[in-house]
Design an enzyme around this catalytic site. Structure first.
Site, PDB file in Angstrom:
ATOM      1  N   THR A  99      -3.326  37.828  54.605  1.00 22.47           N
ATOM      2  CA  THR A  99      -4.135  37.096  55.595  1.00 22.47           C
ATOM      3  C   THR A  99      -3.917  35.606  55.344  1.00 22.47           C
ATOM      4  OG1 THR A  99      -6.068  37.332  54.163  1.00 22.47           O
ATOM      5  CG2 THR A  99      -5.854  38.895  55.986  1.00 22.47           C
ATOM      6  N   LYS A 156      -3.621  42.199  48.508  1.00 14.39           N
ATOM      7  CA  LYS A 156      -3.857  40.994  49.303  1.00 14.39           C
ATOM      8  C   LYS A 156      -5.272  40.516  48.981  1.00 14.39           C
ATOM      9  CE  LYS A 156      -5.916  40.001  52.359  1.00 14.39           C
ATOM     10  NZ  LYS A 156      -7.319  39.452  52.549  1.00 14.39           N
ATOM     11  N   THR A 194     -12.705  43.998  45.451  1.00 12.19           N
ATOM     12  CA  THR A 194     -12.332  42.605  45.698  1.00 12.19           C
ATOM     13  C   THR A 194     -11.294  42.309  46.757  1.00 12.19           C
ATOM     14  OG1 THR A 194     -11.680  42.847  43.369  1.00 12.19           O
ATOM     15  CG2 THR A 194     -12.745  40.824  44.024  1.00 12.19           C
TER      16      THR A 194
END
Lengths: 383, 383
Positions: free
Chosen positions: A146, A168, A179
């Site tokens: 992202t 990611k 996380t």
């Protein structure tokens, strides 16, 4: 490397058109067996994205044939329609791969509260299936980015078996959860129960101790898939250590690429009464915005460390606290210690040791500094 | 206005040379009676500054003749020498005022871990005593400023009695404590027990619900002194309401002057199962760095509100959550609500309503946005 380092796995990463900028946004990871054992850990956030609710359910069977991952949209807070979209994604993957939808996990990441463009996603699953390859691991890792500036992969193992993975994660890294999106694969011949134990043991001391900005996501997922293709069943300790090593490596890569960060801060709490105390104190320090700003300014402001410790319930006496920053014990017995001008904070890694003088337990939490760039990245556009 | 609005009080504010830049840094507030009743609330931080430890002890007697306040140094984490310095400050004030040291409270604010320049502070107490005046309230309020851009005072009361006060506080505003240095005075004829109850009732719903940056100070103190000079004993409810009003006004002034802030955010949690739930949810939203950045960017990112609610233990069902930003219900039933483009966030005040649909309790928490200016103020120099 990545998810195709282990035998028995193929993967693909493509641009399906979910992201408006045309970047890769869809990844597919397939376990070709002979085994299809799997385990997963998910966000502790009570507001869970549709793909998390789906994948938690699927994992109860202890089997996964494939994982579909998309960036460009979190599919969180999207109501019944969002859940239907996740279901349809799994059905589509199942159909093109010839497996059951109940063996397909789905992971999504991106903006909360927006429905996914299913007219692009579903054809994308078919396209990705057509490009599956034993060399597709890196492309898959790229497709799940992202605001990550680099893709993250890792590999470990020995004696003919391998654990590999991709991750990611850029903002919203906080503990008490997985996380971020992570897929780990192994060709070790290991059952679901063993995978589950090894994964939980590993995430507890790795991803769960990465706390970049104190914010907990609705989508965090870590999956571990075993193909058994190596034919080797490693000793548990060896296997668990390899899983821990890959998780640790990926966690470090997440911290080094956290949004806007200019410093990686290792907070080591020592001589705590219990490990829980050490973790509580470490997190409290990691979440102190004033300290994070001070580290950004290369200011060894140990008063902000003490003031963060003071907000916890951990066992300690204020006049027995010691703090070292980059090797200099700037606080001794709760007061002024060595000369703070001796502290060199010019480099990216900053090491803070908080000595509670209350026992012999220890824990390490990783965080970042707080910077104007973090503010910019998270205020200039919706994410 | 300020601490000399109520009859029976004198005050002074001077530049004693504690601050290197020569700005005012020492304030003295004296209760000339006939009563000398007093109450106080202090930081919940377990690492407490020397003046907090001293003043807590002094307040046990329920009497205060004077308060010495200094900016330019917190006298926190300064060991036995720091405590001796606080003691010497109280002794000095007692000597020049002809009262007992056990009736003198001391408050300090500034950098942690640095000893105060007593060669400047002690003569300063004498100078300030020579300048005590019934009009000295404003000068006292100015002398306690640190990174405050304006001094903060307030006044309320009726029927011949008055409650007045002053406050300082810029960063490190967090709940669970008094949040900063505040001195309130009243000429109402009220005993220590009544003062204590009125003060705790007021701080619980005002200063304790101001959470600018989630950081809890080592020095926060709120004192309330009664001179009885009006000769009027108000009904408890009237008196408590006046104290609450002054605390609320000062709390609002603190938020409006918080370090680097460009938005004041009012977080109203409604339909919670309990008030504790409402406060927990409000604080979780107030402390979410990603949301604070989004508000700075005037982005009505309600997903970040839901993701903050999801980290709490409050009673709620994710699919019954509603969120309004500046009057627009952007999230309904845990999913997409009204068009987010309708939200106007151009003005300084931002109003977020989180509807838990779980009961009828409510609470309001005040916070600020997170800005590059906050990072700059807290990284560019030690504070």
């Amino acid at each position: 490397m990545s998810v195709t380092a282990a035998k028995g796995f193929t993967a693909a990463g493509i641009a399906a058109g979910i992201k408006e900028n045309g970047n890769p946004d869809l990844a597919l990871v397939v376990n070709n067996g002979p085994r299809r054992a799997a385990a997963g850990v998910f966000t502790a956030n009570r507001v869970k994205a549709a793909p998390v609710l789906w994948s938690e359910q699927v994992l109860k069977g202890g089997q996964l044939a494939a994982v579909v991952l998309n960036s460009g949209g979190a599919n969180a807070c999207t109501g019944p329609k969002g859940f239907q979209d996740t279901h349809a994604t799994a059905e589509k993957a199942a159909e093109v791969l010839g497996v059951g939808a109940g063996e397909v996990a789905v992971c999504s990441t991106g903006l909360i509260g927006v429905l996914l463009p299913m007219d692009k996603l579903l054809p994308g699953v078919e396209t990705a299936a057509g490009q599956l390859s034993e060399h597709g691991g890196e492309k898959a890792a790229i497709a799940i980015k992202t605001t990550d500036t680099v893709h993250k992969t890792s590999v470990a193992g020995k004696d003919g078996w391998t654990v590999g993975g991709m991750a990611k994660g850029a903002g919203m890294l906080a503990p008490g959860l997985a996380t971020m999106l992570v897929v780990l694969t192994t060709d070790a011949d290991v059952d679901g129960e063993t995978l589950d134990k090894a994964l939980r043991d590993a995430t507890k001391v790795t991803f769960d101790r990465v706390d970049s900005d104190g914010c907990m996501s609705t989508n965090d997922t870590v999956l571990l898939l075993a193909s058994g293709a190596s034919g080797v069943t490693p000793a548990y300790d060896d296997f668990a250590e390899a899983v821990r090593q890959v998780c640790d490596d990926l966690g470090q890569q997440l911290i080094r690429d956290a949004e806007g960060a200019s410093k990686d801060i290792k907070i080591e709490v020592i001589n705590a009464a219990t490990e829980d105390d050490a973790v509580e104190v470490g997190r409290s320090i990691a979440r102190n915005n004033l300290l994070k700003c001070a580290v950004h300014g290369e200011d060894p402001n140990w008063g902000r460390v003490l003031s963060a410790i003071g907000t916890t319930k951990a066992a300690f006496e204020p006049d027995r606290l010691n703090v070292a920053i980059n090797g200099v014990w700037v606080c001794k017995n709760g007061g002024v210690g060595e000369d703070r001008d001796k502290v060199d904070m010019r480099y990216r890694e900053v090491h803070i040791v908080a000595d509670l003088s209350a026992g012999d337990a220890t824990a390490t939490i990783w965080t970042n500094d707080l910077t104007a760039d973090y503010v910019h990245e998270n205020s200039a556009y919706s994410s």
